[in-house]
Each structure stands twice: as C-alpha cells, then as structure tokens.
Design a protein around this motif. Sequence first.
Motif, PDB file in Angstrom:
ATOM      1  N   THR A  30       0.848  -1.188   0.000  1.00  0.00           N
ATOM      2  CA  THR A  30       0.000   0.000   0.000  1.00  0.00           C
ATOM      3  C   THR A  30       0.887   1.243   0.000  1.00  0.00           C
ATOM      4  N   LYS A  60      -3.750  -1.587  -9.283  1.00  0.00           N
ATOM      5  CA  LYS A  60      -4.172  -1.240  -7.923  1.00  0.00           C
ATOM      6  C   LYS A  60      -5.520  -1.863  -7.630  1.00  0.00           C
ATOM      7  N   SER A  61      -5.619  -2.514  -6.472  1.00  0.00           N
ATOM      8  CA  SER A  61      -6.876  -3.122  -6.056  1.00  0.00           C
ATOM      9  C   SER A  61      -7.014  -2.986  -4.546  1.00  0.00           C
ATOM     10  N   ASP A  62      -8.128  -2.388  -4.094  1.00  0.00           N
ATOM     11  CA  ASP A  62      -8.395  -2.201  -2.665  1.00  0.00           C
ATOM     12  C   ASP A  62      -7.224  -1.525  -1.958  1.00  0.00           C
ATOM     13  N   GLY A  63      -6.615  -0.541  -2.621  1.00  0.00           N
ATOM     14  CA  GLY A  63      -5.549   0.236  -2.005  1.00  0.00           C
ATOM     15  C   GLY A  63      -4.174  -0.410  -2.070  1.00  0.00           C
ATOM     16  N   THR A  64      -4.082  -1.610  -2.624  1.00  0.00           N
ATOM     17  CA  THR A  64      -2.809  -2.318  -2.709  1.00  0.00           C
ATOM     18  C   THR A  64      -2.305  -2.310  -4.148  1.00  0.00           C
ATOM     19  N   TYR A  65      -1.040  -1.952  -4.304  1.00  0.00           N
ATOM     20  CA  TYR A  65      -0.409  -1.936  -5.613  1.00  0.00           C
ATOM     21  C   TYR A  65       0.313  -3.257  -5.836  1.00  0.00           C
TER      22      TYR A  65
END
Length: 260
Positions: A30, A60-65
Amino acid sequence: MIENTGSRTLKTTRTSLRILTLVLEHEGLTLAQLDEMIESPKSSILSHLNTLRDSRYLVKSDGTYRVSFRVALLGETVRSRYPSRERVRTVLEELAERTGEEANFTIFEHGRLLMFHGTSGNAATEEDEADYRSEYYLHNTAAGKAILSEIDSARVDRILEKWGLPRESEATITDREQLFNTLEETAERGYGIVDEEFAPGLVAVGAAVHRDDGTILGGLSVGGPKYRVDRTRIDQELGDQLLDAVQSLESSLQSQRVTQ
C-alpha cells in the motif's frame, strides 16, 4: 558490464525502479507501507505509483499496488535470451544426486550473481541450507570467485568499486590484496572455493559457465555443511564433479542454441 555512469543516472528513475522492486518482492504494497520504506515525501511516492500505473507496470486493487501481468510478459521476452530452465534443472539435479549436496546455477549480470535455479541433494536438510536469496556478491561466493578470476583486472576493479567487499560472515574476505591472491589460486585450480565466507558452516565450490562465444553467462556451484564438505573431498571428488557438470551444461546450452 559495469559502466561508470556517474551523475548521469536520474534519481527519479531510481526511485520508480525501487518502488517497482519493493512491490514485486512483497507481492503487493500500500502507499502507507511504501511511505515507511522509501525516503521521499508521500506525495512524491504517490506520483511514482501513478506513473507506474499509467505505464501499465502496476495495478491497484483495494488500495494495494501489485506488479502487472505486462511485466510478466516482458519477463518472458527476456527469458528467451537465457537457458531453458529444464536444461539447467537436469544438470543441477544430476550434480545434486551425484554429490548429495545443494547445486545452484546463477546468471552473471552487472557485477552480481542472480539466482536462476537451485536444487538440494539427497543428504541436504533444511537446517543445512543457507537463507535463500535472489542476488549474491562475487567476492564471497564460489562461482563469483571463479568468474572474477577469469575477467580482466580493470573490470574486477569496476565491480569492486561499485559493490565493495561487504562482510557477510567472519570469514568473508574484505581486503583487496587478499582477494586478488585468492583469485590467482582460483585461476590455477579452475574453480572457486568458499570456506564459510558466505555463511557460517557452508563450504562450496563453483565455476564459470560460458556461452558459445566464450563470454561468461553465469556460474555453477555445489556445496554443503562443513562437516560433509572438506578440502580433501573437494580436491578428490567435488571439484572434478563440478567441472564435469559445467561441461555438460555448456554442451546442453550449445545444443539449445542450435535447435532454436
């Protein structure tokens, strides 16, 4: 090849590549996590992340790169220039079975060794194995010493200037004169030896692996705990077994090139 680029390297590019590497190594991070790892303002890190996303190197998905599949496709393109993993695995498994020790093949690039493939022998246990890594120095690895002993002194100096002689164990050689003396012995012997220089209790032998044109592709090594691998066994057994495996691998790589 190590080149002296000096001040021409761009700090912003280095930061972007560092972020990409961290995201890859941690299988996703993140912004907050990267902020703890990178010495740059949070807004600057976000700009790097957005640039990498716009260039399709990150998703990026749910704030995670995470690293994108596009990077995997680029990696496959690069891999086509290197040996078939199956061919390398076959030679390593034969060497590991023959010796009962751990065998590794590494690629030589930019003055470092990059792990390509490794396998453990029948006698190896989890407690015997050193911590897994993906990159290694040359001065304290058996294959690294063998490679340094084959290249010209000017190139060795460039490598040492870039990477230094970091101490990774009590036995690591950190003196240039001592290292060069060791490299002379390595050249005469035909393979490198490390005796607890990489990790306490680990002894290994290694040799350079060459392309068809004679340039160095990487290094092959085999080793294990000191209570199993001593100098007598190296001189009477492991050294010759290693060089036989190098010859086999080089012949296999030549055959691969012919059939491509």
